[in-house]
Design a protein around this motif. Structure first.
Motif, mmCIF file in Angstrom:
data_model
loop_
_atom_site.group_PDB
_atom_site.id
_atom_site.type_symbol
_atom_site.label_atom_id
_atom_site.label_comp_id
_atom_site.label_asym_id
_atom_site.label_seq_id
_atom_site.Cartn_x
_atom_site.Cartn_y
_atom_site.Cartn_z
ATOM 1 N N MET A 116 69.593 -87.121 -4.686
ATOM 2 C CA MET A 116 68.693 -86.651 -3.640
ATOM 3 C C MET A 116 69.440 -85.831 -2.586
ATOM 4 O O MET A 116 70.503 -86.221 -2.131
ATOM 5 N N SER A 117 68.843 -84.726 -2.218
ATOM 6 C CA SER A 117 69.402 -83.919 -1.117
ATOM 7 C C SER A 117 68.692 -84.303 0.174
ATOM 8 O O SER A 117 67.622 -84.906 0.155
ATOM 9 N N SER A 118 69.296 -83.949 1.280
ATOM 10 C CA SER A 118 68.678 -84.250 2.577
ATOM 11 C C SER A 118 67.363 -83.513 2.722
ATOM 12 O O SER A 118 66.417 -84.006 3.345
ATOM 13 N N SER A 119 67.303 -82.337 2.114
ATOM 14 C CA SER A 119 66.050 -81.568 2.187
ATOM 15 C C SER A 119 64.940 -82.260 1.396
ATOM 16 O O SER A 119 63.775 -82.243 1.802
ATOM 17 N N ALA A 120 65.326 -82.883 0.251
ATOM 18 C CA ALA A 120 64.334 -83.604 -0.554
ATOM 19 C C ALA A 120 63.795 -84.792 0.221
ATOM 20 O O ALA A 120 62.586 -85.079 0.203
ATOM 21 N N ILE A 121 64.714 -85.512 0.909
ATOM 22 C CA ILE A 121 64.295 -86.667 1.710
ATOM 23 C C ILE A 121 63.390 -86.211 2.853
ATOM 24 O O ILE A 121 62.364 -86.822 3.141
ATOM 25 N N ALA A 122 63.770 -85.113 3.479
ATOM 26 C CA ALA A 122 62.958 -84.592 4.583
ATOM 27 C C ALA A 122 61.579 -84.172 4.088
ATOM 28 O O ALA A 122 60.556 -84.414 4.744
ATOM 29 N N HIS A 123 61.585 -83.538 2.918
ATOM 30 C CA HIS A 123 60.317 -83.101 2.326
ATOM 31 C C HIS A 123 59.444 -84.308 1.979
ATOM 32 O O HIS A 123 58.228 -84.299 2.202
ATOM 33 N N ALA A 124 60.088 -85.363 1.439
ATOM 34 C CA ALA A 124 59.365 -86.581 1.086
ATOM 35 C C ALA A 124 58.724 -87.199 2.320
ATOM 36 O O ALA A 124 57.555 -87.614 2.308
ATOM 37 N N ARG B 215 59.316 -95.733 -0.721
ATOM 38 C CA ARG B 215 58.460 -94.613 -1.115
ATOM 39 C C ARG B 215 59.152 -93.278 -0.811
ATOM 40 O O ARG B 215 59.055 -92.327 -1.603
ATOM 41 N N VAL B 216 59.822 -93.213 0.312
ATOM 42 C CA VAL B 216 60.551 -91.985 0.665
ATOM 43 C C VAL B 216 61.570 -91.654 -0.418
ATOM 44 O O VAL B 216 61.667 -90.510 -0.891
ATOM 45 N N VAL B 217 62.320 -92.681 -0.840
ATOM 46 C CA VAL B 217 63.346 -92.486 -1.875
ATOM 47 C C VAL B 217 62.687 -92.049 -3.187
ATOM 48 O O VAL B 217 63.146 -91.103 -3.849
ATOM 49 N N GLU B 218 61.615 -92.763 -3.577
ATOM 50 C CA GLU B 218 60.949 -92.461 -4.851
ATOM 51 C C GLU B 218 60.410 -91.037 -4.858
ATOM 52 O O GLU B 218 60.593 -90.290 -5.833
ATOM 53 N N ILE B 219 59.758 -90.630 -3.798
ATOM 54 C CA ILE B 219 59.181 -89.283 -3.747
ATOM 55 C C ILE B 219 60.286 -88.225 -3.668
ATOM 56 O O ILE B 219 60.182 -87.145 -4.277
ATOM 57 N N ALA B 220 61.351 -88.524 -2.958
ATOM 58 C CA ALA B 220 62.490 -87.589 -2.892
ATOM 59 C C ALA B 220 63.084 -87.382 -4.271
ATOM 60 O O ALA B 220 63.455 -86.253 -4.643
ATOM 61 N N GLN B 221 63.192 -88.483 -5.050
ATOM 62 C CA GLN B 221 63.718 -88.356 -6.411
ATOM 63 C C GLN B 221 62.757 -87.555 -7.293
ATOM 64 O O GLN B 221 63.178 -86.821 -8.184
ATOM 65 N N MET B 222 61.465 -87.713 -7.055
ATOM 66 C CA MET B 222 60.473 -86.936 -7.810
ATOM 67 C C MET B 222 60.600 -85.452 -7.473
ATOM 68 O O MET B 222 60.372 -84.583 -8.314
ATOM 69 N N LEU B 223 61.021 -85.169 -6.233
ATOM 70 C CA LEU B 223 61.183 -83.778 -5.792
ATOM 71 C C LEU B 223 62.485 -83.163 -6.281
ATOM 72 O O LEU B 223 62.510 -82.015 -6.745
ATOM 73 N N GLY B 224 63.589 -83.957 -6.179
ATOM 74 C CA GLY B 224 64.886 -83.343 -6.439
ATOM 75 C C GLY B 224 65.755 -84.039 -7.447
ATOM 76 O O GLY B 224 66.922 -83.674 -7.614
#
Length: 550
Positions: A537-545, A524-533
């Protein structure tokens, strides 16, 4: 709630099986990954028509099967009415054969599509920006108001009484129509009845009268023949009785010699007794025979009356004429008593009208009390969804007409802008606004009634992050009392789900296939990070996710 879905050989899906939980479930996936295919398959379960284009491999049949837990849905009466086998864990299956023929089953019993659609409406509500038509219908708007007004029992009682009321009205109309026709026929029926009454008919008398007529009409000839018979029987020395008496005496003398002669004696003696009886009957008939012209005339007149009536009424016997008389008596009696019957029916209608008025008044008062609550809740929710100036103007006008749900006429008006004119929803709200209004209404409804599983299909399209966050909160809140699915492209909503499923496409043996998989926390973290960025994926996207998920 929907507990599982299996799809075989449908569109880009070869084989798919997935289990679902209650609460809030998220479905995500790239554009074109096959979310619409998933919804299409689910629509077949709900009774949508199918064709051969649905088959992935046209040489094999397509099977779509969904399991539902309906223990809290109060559907036993629907199952009974549609002749379904009720099971708290109900399974619906659709099959599309290579021939193009489609079959549907509820708990392994075959059903038709109209019945399946009726059941499907009570199980899943698929809602998208393009499916807001019901929101603009008076029927749906009344359902919303009545849910808050707690009018369920009142409406049930009203509908039962309305059914009786309409039945009485139909009976009255039939009576009035019958009376109008009966009045035209009354005089003629009375004339026919009087003819039959005056004839004083007795069942079986035609045969008796015809026999009496033949006797009276041939009395001289009959008398002559009876005299001749009397002479033959009783003439001295040569009459039948004299001859048999002599023969009897002869065998009597021989009867003591042999049993053969005794037998002959007994036979002759029996014949003598029989002939003596015949002689006495002839005398009785002779004594009773007399010429009676007056009686002959009476019998002849009665026979003519009967034959004329038989011909007029196309009857074969007096029994049929008596039945016709009885039918005419009933018709004439009904016509003469129709005024009383009609008056009684009108009094019944007046009493039922009073009952309906009383229930309608209660329904109206409950609605009037509930409308301000509904208005306030909707406007508060819409304010949080980026429509701060949204206003509703909802009124029920008590009329003189009995509608299917009371006597109210509903005005459900909306204005999206401050100082704007109020208008009907379909004229006053855009597609995106209608979508948010529907979400608000479903949110309010979920607090008052048990709603079916709802699937929001990308209703957040074109919505900003702040508003989407609020939309997600509303869906999450709704999921406390019902099963909610959201097909979304927005990470803010995706992060709020209790469960998260991803639709994706992959190429297997040079064939593109669509699949659905449940994601664990890391996925889910990966999927949401990809939806964000995006894919990179950037580290900030993963952190945001992670932040969103937490």
């Amino acid at each position: 709630m929907l507990t599982s879905l299996s799809i075989k050989n449908y569109a880009l899906i070869d084989t798919l099986h997935v289990n679902f939980n209650d609460g809030f479930s998220i479905i995500t996936g790239e554009t074109g990954a096959g979310k619409s295919i998933l919804l299409g398959g689910l629509s077949l379960i709900l009774g949508k028509r199918a064709d051969l284009s649905s088959l992935k491999d046209t040489t094999r049949k397509c099977i779509i099967e969904a399991a539902f837990d309906i223990s809290d849905y109060k559907l036993k009466s629907l199952f009974k009415a549609e002749d379904f086998d009720y099971e708290s864990q109900t399974i619906i299956r659709r099959e599309i054969l290579p021939s193009g023929k489609s079959r549907a089953f509820v708990n392994d019993s075959p059903v038709n599509l109209s019945s399946l659609q009726l059941l499907g409406e009570r199980l899943i509500d698929i809602h998208s920006q393009h499916q807001t038509l019901e929101l603009t219908s008076n029927e749906f708007q009344f359902q919303v108001i009545d849910a808050l007004a707690n009018n369920d029992k009142n409406l049930q009682g009203y509908k039962e009484e309305l059914k009786v009321y309409k039945g009485l009205q139909k009976e009255l109309k039939e009576l009035l129509t019958f009376q109008a026709e009966a009045i035209k026929e009354h005089d003629y029926n009375s004339f026919l009845l009087n003819e039959l009454v005056e004839a004083n008919l007795i069942d079986g008398e035609l045969e008796t009268l015809e026999e009496e007529y033949e006797t009276l009409n041939n009395v001289e000839g009959i008398k002559e023949k009876l005299d001749e018979a009397h002479h033959l029987l009783n003439e001295e020395e040569v009459g039948v009785l004299s001859t048999l008496t002599t023969l009897k005496n002869t065998f009597q003398k021989l009867s003591g010699l042999s049993s053969k002669y005794e037998d002959l004696f007994n036979r002759v003696n029996s014949s003598l007794i029989e002939m003596d009886d015949v002689f006495n009957e002839v005398n009785t008939l002779k004594d009773g025979l007399e010429v009676d012209p007056a009686r002959l005339e009476t019998v002849d007149a009665k026979l003519k009356i009967i034959h004329n009536l038989l011909q007029k009424h196309v009857a074969s016997n007096v029994s049929e004429l008596i039945k016709i008389k009885n039918d005419l008596e009933e018709k004439v009696s009904i016509t003469e008593n129709l005024d009383d019957t009609i008056q009684k029916k009108q009094l019944e209608i007046e009493a039922k009208t009073a009952e309906l008025d009383a229930i309608s008044k209660t329904i109206h008062e409950n609605r009037t009390e509930a409308i301000p609550k509904l208005k306030k809740q909707l406007e508060n929710i819409l304010a949080g969804l980026g429509m701060p100036n949204a206003q509703f103007k909802i009124e029920t006008i008590y009329s003189d007409t009995f509608f299917t749900n009371g006597k109210d006429e509903l005005s459900f008006l909306f204005s999206a802008n401050k100082g704007g004119n109020f208008n009907e929803l379909k004229k006053a709200a855009s597609g995106g606004e209608l979508s948010r209004i529907m979400l608000a209404i479903k949110s309010v409804l979920s607090k008052y009634i048990k709603l079916p599983t709802i699937m929001f299909d990308e209703i957040d399209t074109g919505v900003s992050g702040e508003i989407s966050n609020k939309m997600g909160d509303i869906m999450l809140q709704m999921s406390k009392t019902m099963q909610v699915f959201s097909i979304t492209h927005l990470p803010q909503i995706a992060a709020k789900g209790h469960s998260h499923f991803k639709v994706y496409k992959e190429d297997i043996d040079n064939t593109t296939q669509t699949n659905l998989v449940k994601l664990d926390h890391d996925e889910r973290v990966v999927e949401i990070a990809q939806m964000l960025g995006g894919i990179e994926m950037s580290s900030s996207a993963i952190a945001h996710a992670k932040e969103l998920l937490n």
